[in-house]
Scaffold this active site. Structure first.
Site, PDB file in Angstrom:
ATOM      1  N   GLU A 275       5.833  53.493  17.324  1.00 48.08           N
ATOM      2  CA  GLU A 275       5.083  53.508  16.055  1.00 48.08           C
ATOM      3  C   GLU A 275       5.983  53.960  14.913  1.00 48.08           C
ATOM      4  O   GLU A 275       5.919  53.428  13.807  1.00 48.08           O
ATOM      5  CB  GLU A 275       3.847  54.422  16.155  1.00 48.08           C
ATOM      6  CG  GLU A 275       2.757  53.888  17.054  1.00 48.08           C
ATOM      7  CD  GLU A 275       2.354  52.456  16.709  1.00 48.08           C
ATOM      8  OE1 GLU A 275       2.040  52.179  15.548  1.00 48.08           O
ATOM      9  OE2 GLU A 275       2.382  51.596  17.619  1.00 48.08           O
ATOM     10  N   TRP A 278       7.769  51.155  13.560  1.00 47.57           N
ATOM     11  CA  TRP A 278       7.123  50.323  12.531  1.00 47.57           C
ATOM     12  C   TRP A 278       7.440  50.857  11.132  1.00 47.57           C
ATOM     13  O   TRP A 278       7.595  50.107  10.177  1.00 47.57           O
ATOM     14  CB  TRP A 278       5.606  50.279  12.752  1.00 47.57           C
ATOM     15  CG  TRP A 278       5.216  49.253  13.778  1.00 47.57           C
ATOM     16  CD1 TRP A 278       4.869  49.483  15.070  1.00 47.57           C
ATOM     17  CD2 TRP A 278       5.132  47.824  13.596  1.00 47.57           C
ATOM     18  NE1 TRP A 278       4.578  48.298  15.702  1.00 47.57           N
ATOM     19  CE2 TRP A 278       4.735  47.266  14.820  1.00 47.57           C
ATOM     20  CE3 TRP A 278       5.375  46.979  12.517  1.00 47.57           C
ATOM     21  CZ2 TRP A 278       4.552  45.891  14.999  1.00 47.57           C
ATOM     22  CZ3 TRP A 278       5.205  45.607  12.692  1.00 47.57           C
ATOM     23  CH2 TRP A 278       4.797  45.076  13.917  1.00 47.57           C
ATOM     24  N   TRP A 306      -7.822  33.297  -3.977  1.00 51.29           N
ATOM     25  CA  TRP A 306      -8.385  34.649  -4.056  1.00 51.29           C
ATOM     26  C   TRP A 306      -9.545  34.675  -5.039  1.00 51.29           C
ATOM     27  O   TRP A 306      -9.544  33.950  -6.032  1.00 51.29           O
ATOM     28  CB  TRP A 306      -7.323  35.652  -4.520  1.00 51.29           C
ATOM     29  CG  TRP A 306      -6.113  35.729  -3.642  1.00 51.29           C
ATOM     30  CD1 TRP A 306      -4.851  35.329  -3.971  1.00 51.29           C
ATOM     31  CD2 TRP A 306      -6.038  36.226  -2.301  1.00 51.29           C
ATOM     32  NE1 TRP A 306      -3.984  35.547  -2.916  1.00 51.29           N
ATOM     33  CE2 TRP A 306      -4.693  36.091  -1.879  1.00 51.29           C
ATOM     34  CE3 TRP A 306      -6.966  36.765  -1.409  1.00 51.29           C
ATOM     35  CZ2 TRP A 306      -4.252  36.488  -0.618  1.00 51.29           C
ATOM     36  CZ3 TRP A 306      -6.532  37.154  -0.156  1.00 51.29           C
ATOM     37  CH2 TRP A 306      -5.199  37.011   0.230  1.00 51.29           C
ATOM     38  N   ASN A 341      -5.530  54.435  11.499  1.00 41.71           N
ATOM     39  CA  ASN A 341      -4.850  53.135  11.455  1.00 41.71           C
ATOM     40  C   ASN A 341      -5.750  51.973  11.876  1.00 41.71           C
ATOM     41  O   ASN A 341      -5.771  50.916  11.237  1.00 41.71           O
ATOM     42  CB  ASN A 341      -3.609  53.171  12.343  1.00 41.71           C
ATOM     43  CG  ASN A 341      -2.876  51.837  12.321  1.00 41.71           C
ATOM     44  OD1 ASN A 341      -2.464  51.368  11.262  1.00 41.71           O
ATOM     45  ND2 ASN A 341      -2.757  51.209  13.475  1.00 41.71           N
ATOM     46  N   TRP A 359      -4.901  40.823  -1.390  1.00 45.03           N
ATOM     47  CA  TRP A 359      -4.418  42.000  -0.643  1.00 45.03           C
ATOM     48  C   TRP A 359      -3.806  43.046  -1.576  1.00 45.03           C
ATOM     49  O   TRP A 359      -3.857  44.245  -1.312  1.00 45.03           O
ATOM     50  CB  TRP A 359      -3.409  41.598   0.444  1.00 45.03           C
ATOM     51  CG  TRP A 359      -2.165  40.898  -0.048  1.00 45.03           C
ATOM     52  CD1 TRP A 359      -1.974  39.560  -0.146  1.00 45.03           C
ATOM     53  CD2 TRP A 359      -0.954  41.500  -0.538  1.00 45.03           C
ATOM     54  NE1 TRP A 359      -0.725  39.289  -0.649  1.00 45.03           N
ATOM     55  CE2 TRP A 359      -0.071  40.453  -0.891  1.00 45.03           C
ATOM     56  CE3 TRP A 359      -0.520  42.815  -0.693  1.00 45.03           C
ATOM     57  CZ2 TRP A 359       1.209  40.679  -1.408  1.00 45.03           C
ATOM     58  CZ3 TRP A 359       0.747  43.047  -1.204  1.00 45.03           C
ATOM     59  CH2 TRP A 359       1.600  41.993  -1.561  1.00 45.03           C
ATOM     60  N   TRP A 382      -0.632  45.691   4.433  1.00 43.58           N
ATOM     61  CA  TRP A 382      -1.550  44.754   3.767  1.00 43.58           C
ATOM     62  C   TRP A 382      -1.121  43.311   3.976  1.00 43.58           C
ATOM     63  O   TRP A 382      -1.945  42.436   4.221  1.00 43.58           O
ATOM     64  CB  TRP A 382      -1.682  45.105   2.280  1.00 43.58           C
ATOM     65  CG  TRP A 382      -2.655  46.234   2.093  1.00 43.58           C
ATOM     66  CD1 TRP A 382      -2.356  47.558   2.043  1.00 43.58           C
ATOM     67  CD2 TRP A 382      -4.078  46.133   2.012  1.00 43.58           C
ATOM     68  NE1 TRP A 382      -3.511  48.293   1.933  1.00 43.58           N
ATOM     69  CE2 TRP A 382      -4.586  47.443   1.896  1.00 43.58           C
ATOM     70  CE3 TRP A 382      -4.984  45.076   2.010  1.00 43.58           C
ATOM     71  CZ2 TRP A 382      -5.950  47.721   1.790  1.00 43.58           C
ATOM     72  CZ3 TRP A 382      -6.349  45.347   1.902  1.00 43.58           C
ATOM     73  CH2 TRP A 382      -6.817  46.654   1.798  1.00 43.58           C
TER      74      TRP A 382
HETATM   75  P1  FAD Z   1       0.569  57.981  14.414  1.00 44.19           P
HETATM   76  O1  FAD Z   1      -0.199  57.027  15.262  1.00 44.19           O
HETATM   77  O2  FAD Z   1       0.638  59.376  14.865  1.00 44.19           O
HETATM   78  O3  FAD Z   1       2.009  57.355  14.239  1.00 44.19           O
HETATM   79  C1  FAD Z   1       3.174  58.138  13.986  1.00 44.19           C
HETATM   80  C2  FAD Z   1       3.881  57.668  12.758  1.00 44.19           C
HETATM   81  O4  FAD Z   1       4.339  56.339  12.936  1.00 44.19           O
HETATM   82  C3  FAD Z   1       3.028  57.626  11.523  1.00 44.19           C
HETATM   83  O5  FAD Z   1       2.944  58.893  10.911  1.00 44.19           O
HETATM   84  C4  FAD Z   1       3.757  56.607  10.664  1.00 44.19           C
HETATM   85  O6  FAD Z   1       4.849  57.188   9.990  1.00 44.19           O
HETATM   86  C5  FAD Z   1       4.302  55.651  11.700  1.00 44.19           C
HETATM   87  N1  FAD Z   1       3.397  54.493  11.826  1.00 44.19           N
HETATM   88  C6  FAD Z   1       2.391  54.336  12.709  1.00 44.19           C
HETATM   89  N2  FAD Z   1       1.829  53.118  12.552  1.00 44.19           N
HETATM   90  C7  FAD Z   1       2.499  52.511  11.556  1.00 44.19           C
HETATM   91  C8  FAD Z   1       2.395  51.231  10.936  1.00 44.19           C
HETATM   92  N3  FAD Z   1       1.498  50.325  11.312  1.00 44.19           N
HETATM   93  N4  FAD Z   1       3.243  50.950   9.924  1.00 44.19           N
HETATM   94  C9  FAD Z   1       4.187  51.836   9.526  1.00 44.19           C
HETATM   95  N5  FAD Z   1       4.333  53.051  10.091  1.00 44.19           N
HETATM   96  C10 FAD Z   1       3.500  53.383  11.090  1.00 44.19           C
HETATM   97  N6  FAD Z   1       1.311  54.203   6.713  1.00 44.19           N
HETATM   98  C11 FAD Z   1       1.868  55.025   5.814  1.00 44.19           C
HETATM   99  O7  FAD Z   1       2.580  55.972   6.196  1.00 44.19           O
HETATM  100  N7  FAD Z   1       1.647  54.863   4.469  1.00 44.19           N
HETATM  101  C12 FAD Z   1       0.867  53.845   3.993  1.00 44.19           C
HETATM  102  O8  FAD Z   1       0.714  53.720   2.770  1.00 44.19           O
HETATM  103  C13 FAD Z   1       0.252  52.986   4.930  1.00 44.19           C
HETATM  104  N8  FAD Z   1      -0.586  51.991   4.519  1.00 44.19           N
HETATM  105  C14 FAD Z   1      -1.158  51.142   5.446  1.00 44.19           C
HETATM  106  C15 FAD Z   1      -1.989  50.104   5.004  1.00 44.19           C
HETATM  107  C16 FAD Z   1      -2.587  49.261   5.921  1.00 44.19           C
HETATM  108  C17 FAD Z   1      -3.479  48.127   5.437  1.00 44.19           C
HETATM  109  C18 FAD Z   1      -2.346  49.431   7.301  1.00 44.19           C
HETATM  110  C19 FAD Z   1      -2.995  48.525   8.313  1.00 44.19           C
HETATM  111  C20 FAD Z   1      -1.518  50.449   7.751  1.00 44.19           C
HETATM  112  C21 FAD Z   1      -0.911  51.316   6.833  1.00 44.19           C
HETATM  113  N9  FAD Z   1      -0.069  52.368   7.255  1.00 44.19           N
HETATM  114  C22 FAD Z   1       0.509  53.195   6.327  1.00 44.19           C
HETATM  115  C23 FAD Z   1       0.309  52.515   8.676  1.00 44.19           C
HETATM  116  C24 FAD Z   1      -0.568  53.453   9.517  1.00 44.19           C
HETATM  117  O9  FAD Z   1      -1.916  53.194   9.299  1.00 44.19           O
HETATM  118  C25 FAD Z   1      -0.302  54.935   9.248  1.00 44.19           C
HETATM  119  O10 FAD Z   1       1.075  55.196   9.268  1.00 44.19           O
HETATM  120  C26 FAD Z   1      -0.968  55.808  10.316  1.00 44.19           C
HETATM  121  O11 FAD Z   1      -2.347  55.592  10.300  1.00 44.19           O
HETATM  122  C27 FAD Z   1      -0.671  57.253  10.053  1.00 44.19           C
HETATM  123  O12 FAD Z   1      -1.378  58.083  10.926  1.00 44.19           O
HETATM  124  P2  FAD Z   1      -0.615  58.985  11.988  1.00 44.19           P
HETATM  125  O13 FAD Z   1       0.482  59.729  11.331  1.00 44.19           O
HETATM  126  O14 FAD Z   1      -1.647  59.785  12.696  1.00 44.19           O
HETATM  127  O15 FAD Z   1      -0.016  57.876  12.929  1.00 44.19           O
END
Ligand code: FAD
Length: 481
Positions: A275, A278, A306, A341, A359, A382
Site C-alpha cells: 500500500e 501505491w 460531464w 479507503n 472527477w 480520482w
Molecule cells: P493504510 O491502509 O494504513 O495504508 C498505509 C499507507 O499507504 C497510507 O497511509 C497511504 O500513505 C498509503 N496508501 C494506501 N492506499 C493508497 C492508495 N490507494 N493510494 C496512495 N497511497 C495509498 N491518500 C492520501 O494520502 N491522500 C489523498 O489525498 C488521497 N486521496 C484519495 C482519493 C481517492 C478517490 C481514493 C480512492 C484514494 C485516495 N487516497 C489518498 C488513498 C487512500 O485512500 C489513503 O491513503 C488511505 O485511505 C489512508 O488511510 P490509512 O493511512 O489508514 O491507509
C-alpha cells in the site's frame, strides 16, 4: 564549519530527517525555519483541513524543539525573499531541505536554488519523504512505468531499507531571531468546524510514532482483510502523518520489517508495504505526468459528457444522498477530515459514474476537506476511479453502493456510527432504507424524506447512462467489481 538553515516543509519531524541530520553534521550552528508561502503551491494551495493539521503539526514541532532549547523560526513571505533575508542576517552558507516532488514545489525550489546561488548560498536537497526518488525506478527501456504491478516488483528488489537516521541529540541554534506566531498565519478555520478533527486526531511526530505502534500491535495481524472494513480500525491511519512528514516511509518499513520476525505476520507486512507502494507510484506518476492533477491521462476523457448538477453535488458533499454508505463516508470526511479507503472508492464512483460529475470536482472537495490531502495520491485516486488514469486496472468500474455496503459493512457498524438517525433500522434495511415497509421505518423512528432523505437518483438508470457514455468513448470494456 558554517552556519546552515534547515528549511522545514512537509517533513515536520526530528527523527529520520536527512535535511536536519546532515545540516547538524556539516554546520557549526543551524537555524530551523518554516516559511508560510502557500501561494507558491497554487493552484493546489493547502485546503482547509490540511491547514488545520499543519497548524497543530508546527505547534507540536515547536514544542519538541523547545525542549531541546531551540526555536523554530516561522516567517511569512516568498520563500526566496525569506531565505535571502535570513541567510544574510545570520551569514548562512547552506540551506538544507528535503526534496518535494509536486510540480509547483519543484518549480519553486529550482527558482529558490537559482536565486540563493546568486548570493553564494547553496540549497541542498535531500531525499527523505519517499522510499524511491521519482526517476530512480524505470522500466528496461528507461521509461516511467504506467502500471503499478511491474513498478512495485522493481521497487521490491531494493526494499530492504537502511536504518532510519537518528534525531539529533543536540542542536546548536542562534537566539534572538524574529519569528511570527502561528496564529498570525491564519491556518485555523474561523468557524468551529474543526471540533471533530480535534477529537479524532493527535498531530505531530510523537503521535505518528504512537499510531504506528498501535497499528503494529493490533490491526497489522489482520490487515489483509481488515483494511477493507470501514467499521473497524483495520488500517494504520498514518496518511496525514505521512503527508505532513511527521513520520517517514523508511521509518515505517524499517519498523514493519522487524515485525517480520513475529510468526504469521509476514504476509500482512507485505500487503501493508505494498500500500505504501501505491503512494510511491502516485508520486512517480505525478512527477512524470505533471498535468494529471488537472487533466485526464487518457485524452478521450476530455470528450466525456460531464454534467454539473449543483443539487446532486451538494447532496453528496453534505452526506444527504439517501444512500447510507455514501452518506456515512461523506459525513466521516466532513467531521474528521479522513475517510476510509474503501469508502473513498465508493463515494468517488458514485459522484463520477452515477452523477456524471467531473472527477476534478470531487478531487477539489477532497482536497479541501481531507487532512491527508496529497496531490499525487488524490489525483491518482480520482483518475483511477474515473478510469481515465494510469494502470491497466479495469477500464472502468461502477460500484454498486448497496452491494459494497452489504459486503464491507455487513453489520452496519460504520453506517450506524455516522448516520445515527438510521441506527435502529435492522441490518436488512440499513443499506437501502427505502425498501423498508412503513412498520419497520416507524419502529426505527425513520421518516424518509424528513429524518433521512429518499435516494437522490436511480442507481440502475444512472448506471446504464454511465455505461452508454463510456461506450461512446470508444474502447468499451465492462467490468463488474
Ligand atoms: P493504510 O491502509 O494504513 O495504508 C498505509 C499507507 O499507504 C497510507 O497511509 C497511504 O500513505 C498509503 N496508501 C494506501 N492506499 C493508497 C492508495 N490507494 N493510494 C496512495 N497511497 C495509498 N491518500 C492520501 O494520502 N491522500 C489523498 O489525498 C488521497 N486521496 C484519495 C482519493 C481517492 C478517490 C481514493 C480512492 C484514494 C485516495 N487516497 C489518498 C488513498 C487512500 O485512500 C489513503 O491513503 C488511505 O485511505 C489512508 O488511510 P490509512 O493511512 O489508514 O491507509
Amino acid at each position: 564549519m558554517t552556519t546552515a538553515i534547515v528549511w522545514f516543509r512537509q517533513d515536520l519531524r526530528l527523527a529520520d530527517n536527512p535535511a536536519l541530520f546532515y545540516a547538524c553534521q556539516s554546520a557549526r550552528q543551524v537555524v530551523l525555519l518554516y516559511i508560510h508561502a502557500p501561494d507558491e503551491l497554487a493552484p493546489w494551495t493547502p485546503g482547509a483541513a490540511s491547514r488545520w493539521w499543519l497548524h497543530q503539526s508546527i505547534l507540536s514541532l515547536q514544542r519538541e524543539l523547545h525542549s531541546l532549547g531551540v526555536t523554530l523560526i516561522v516567517r511569512a513571505g516568498t520563500s526566496s525573499g525569506v531565505l535571502h533575508g535570513l541567510a544574510g542576517e545570520i551569514g548562512a552558507a547552506e540551506v538544507h531541505a528535503n526534496a518535494l516532488y509536486e510540480p509547483a514545489a519543484q518549480r519553486r525550489d529550482k527558482e529558490v536554488s537559482r536565486s540563493l546561488a546568486g548570493i553564494g548560498v547553496d540549497l541542498r536537497l535531500h531525499h527523505g519523504n519517499l522510499l524511491f526518488a521519482p526517476g530512480s525506478v524505470l522500466n528496461k527501456q528507461g521509461e516511467p512505468y504506467r502500471v503499478f504491478t511491474p513498478f512495485w516488483k522493481n521497487c521490491q528488489r531494493a526494499l530492504s531499507v537502511d536504518s532510519p537516521l537518528p534525531r539529533p541529540e543536540a542542536i546548536k541554534g542562534i537566539g534572538g531571531l524574529v519569528t511570527v506566531t502561528l496564529d498570525q498565519l491564519g491556518l485555523q478555520p474561523s468557524v468551529s468546524w474543526c471540533r471533530g478533527m480535534q477529537e479524532s486526531w493527535r498531530c505531530g511526530e510523537a503521535a505518528a510514532r504512537d499510531e504506528l505502534e498501535v497499528f503494529c500491535s493490533h490491526a497489522l495481524m489482520a490487515y489483509g482483510t481488515g483494511r477493507d472494513v470501514p467499521g473497524i480500525r483495520g488500517t494504520s491511519r498514518l496518511s496525514p502523518h505521512l503527508h505532513h512528514g511527521e513520520i517517514s516511509p523508511r521509518q515505517i518499513v524499517w519498523c514493519l520489517q522487524r515485525q517480520f520476525q513475529k510468526a504469521g505476520v509476514a504476509g500482512q507486512v507485505d500487503t501493508y508495504i505494498r500500500e505504501l507502494g501505491w503512494r510511491e507510484f502516485a508520486h512517480h506518476i505525478l512527477h512524470f505526468f505533471p498535468d494529471t492533477s488537472e487533466s485526464a491521462m487518457d485524452g478521450r476523457f476530455n470528450h466525456f459528457p460531464w454534467q454539473h448538477d449543483e443539487v446532486l453535488l451538494i447532496a453528496w458533499q453534505k452526506g444527504l444522498t439517501g444512500f447510507p454508505i455514501i452518506d456515512a463516508g461523506m459525513r466521516e470526511l466532513w467531521q474528521t477530515g479522513w475517510m476510509h479507503n474503501r469508502v473513498r472508492m465508493i463515494v468517488a464512483s458514485f459522484l463520477i459514474k452515477n452523477c456524471l460529475v467531473h472527477w476534478r470536482t470531487g478531487a477539489r472537495w477532497f482536497w479541501d476537506t481531507l487532512v491527508d490531502a496529497d496531490l499525487a495520491s488524490n489525483s491518482m485516486g480520482w483518475q483511477w476511479v474515473a478510469g481515465s488514469g494510469v494502470d491497466a486496472a479495469p477500464y472502468f468500474r461502477i460500484f454498486n453502493p448497496i452491494l459494497q455496503s452489504k459486503k464491507f459493512d455487513a453489520d452496519g457498524a460504520y453506517i450506524r456510527r455516522w448516520i445515527p438517525e438510521l441506527s435502529a433500522l435492522s441490518n436488512r434495511y440499513l443499506h437501502s432504507p427505502w425498501l423498508a415497509g412503513p412498520s419497520e421505518l416507524a419502529a426505527a423512528n425513520v421518516k424518509l424524506g424528513a429524518t433521512y432523505p429518499m435516494p437522490v437518483l436511480d442507481l440502475g438508470e444512472t448506471r446504464d447512462r454511465a455505461l452508454s457514455c463510456y461506450r461512446a468513448l470508444g474502447d468499451y470494456r465492462a467490468c463488474n467489481p
